[in-house]
Design a protein around this motif. Sequence first.
Motif, short mmCIF file in Angstrom:
data_model
loop_
_atom_site.label_atom_id
_atom_site.label_comp_id
_atom_site.label_asym_id
_atom_site.label_seq_id
_atom_site.Cartn_x
_atom_site.Cartn_y
_atom_site.Cartn_z
N HIS A 27 27.23 17.33 -26.22
CA HIS A 27 25.98 16.83 -25.19
C HIS A 27 25.97 17.75 -24.07
O HIS A 27 25.12 18.11 -23.57
CB HIS A 27 26.09 15.59 -25.26
CG HIS A 27 24.96 14.72 -25.02
ND1 HIS A 27 24.74 13.45 -24.69
CD2 HIS A 27 23.66 15.36 -24.64
CE1 HIS A 27 23.77 13.15 -24.48
NE2 HIS A 27 22.96 13.96 -24.09
N HIS A 77 20.08 14.38 -17.41
CA HIS A 77 21.59 14.43 -17.97
C HIS A 77 22.50 14.64 -16.79
O HIS A 77 23.64 14.09 -16.75
CB HIS A 77 21.92 15.77 -18.82
CG HIS A 77 21.32 15.55 -20.23
ND1 HIS A 77 20.07 15.84 -20.31
CD2 HIS A 77 21.71 14.87 -21.33
CE1 HIS A 77 19.62 15.42 -21.70
NE2 HIS A 77 20.60 14.98 -22.36
N TRP A 126 14.54 7.89 -22.90
CA TRP A 126 15.48 7.50 -21.87
C TRP A 126 15.02 6.01 -21.33
O TRP A 126 13.90 5.65 -21.45
CB TRP A 126 15.48 8.16 -20.60
CG TRP A 126 16.02 9.63 -21.02
CD1 TRP A 126 15.51 10.68 -21.65
CD2 TRP A 126 17.44 10.10 -20.63
NE1 TRP A 126 16.47 11.71 -21.96
CE2 TRP A 126 17.70 11.54 -20.85
CE3 TRP A 126 18.61 9.75 -19.99
CZ2 TRP A 126 18.66 12.17 -20.83
CZ3 TRP A 126 19.63 10.20 -19.62
CH2 TRP A 126 19.91 11.72 -20.17
N ASP A 164 20.71 7.95 -22.02
CA ASP A 164 19.99 8.59 -23.04
C ASP A 164 19.96 8.08 -24.42
O ASP A 164 21.11 7.76 -24.87
CB ASP A 164 20.80 9.91 -23.04
CG ASP A 164 20.26 11.04 -23.95
OD1 ASP A 164 19.41 10.90 -24.55
OD2 ASP A 164 20.83 12.26 -23.41
N HIS A 168 21.02 12.51 -30.41
CA HIS A 168 22.19 13.67 -30.12
C HIS A 168 23.27 12.95 -29.25
O HIS A 168 24.29 13.24 -29.38
CB HIS A 168 21.78 14.71 -29.86
CG HIS A 168 21.15 14.94 -28.27
ND1 HIS A 168 20.10 15.51 -28.02
CD2 HIS A 168 21.36 14.23 -27.09
CE1 HIS A 168 19.69 15.48 -27.00
NE2 HIS A 168 20.58 14.48 -26.20
MN MN3 Z 1 20.64 14.03 -24.23
#
Ligand code: MN3
Length: 202
Positions: A27, A77, A126, A164, A168
């Motif tokens: 990630h 992120h 998100w 998140d 993934h």
């Molecule tokens: Mn992400």
Amino acid sequence: MAFQLPELGYAYDALEPNIDARTMEIHHGKHHQGYTNNLNNALAGTDLEGNSIEAILGNLDMDNKAVRNNGGGFYNHSLFWSVMNPSDKGTLSGELKTAIEAQFGSVDAFKDAFSKAAATQFGSGWAWLCVDKGGKVSVCSTPNQDNPLMPGVTCQGTPVLGLDVWEHAYYLNYQNRRPDYINAFFNVINWNEVARRYAESK
Ligand code: MN3
């Protein structure tokens, strides 16, 4: 000066068992690095180059998909890593706790609202806790790499906590069990950092 992938500030395995090391490694090292590289490529040679990421997103032409997706990915992120911490989590207290209780009635009701926003965001996106200039907090979710700094996004304000919910972020460990991942996130929230962001943003 091009944007740089920020350091995590902790080891890839530091959030286990809540978030596994392999997921963190991919990630941060692959996904976030990719957004960072693609953002720099999209900005190179344009008028946007050299601005802060907050200024770029706050004045964004939402039709500029390369900057929208990769600038959002870079910012989101960077926030996400900072609001998790395995060793110095702190507790929800002080003026942030007061603001949350004023808006939601209780900390548990806030957790329910945040978890619901995260669980019901269809597909990738998100969940956010945001603050407005008056210090009032709100919870919302956004699709893809959009965030509340961007013009026209339904929830507006400065994000102080983000989760998140792209697959993934959890699929290796949790497969389709997004609610379990959401519950685990609450075990690793760095409330000191969320409170610092709140104080800075209101
Ligand atoms: Mn992400």
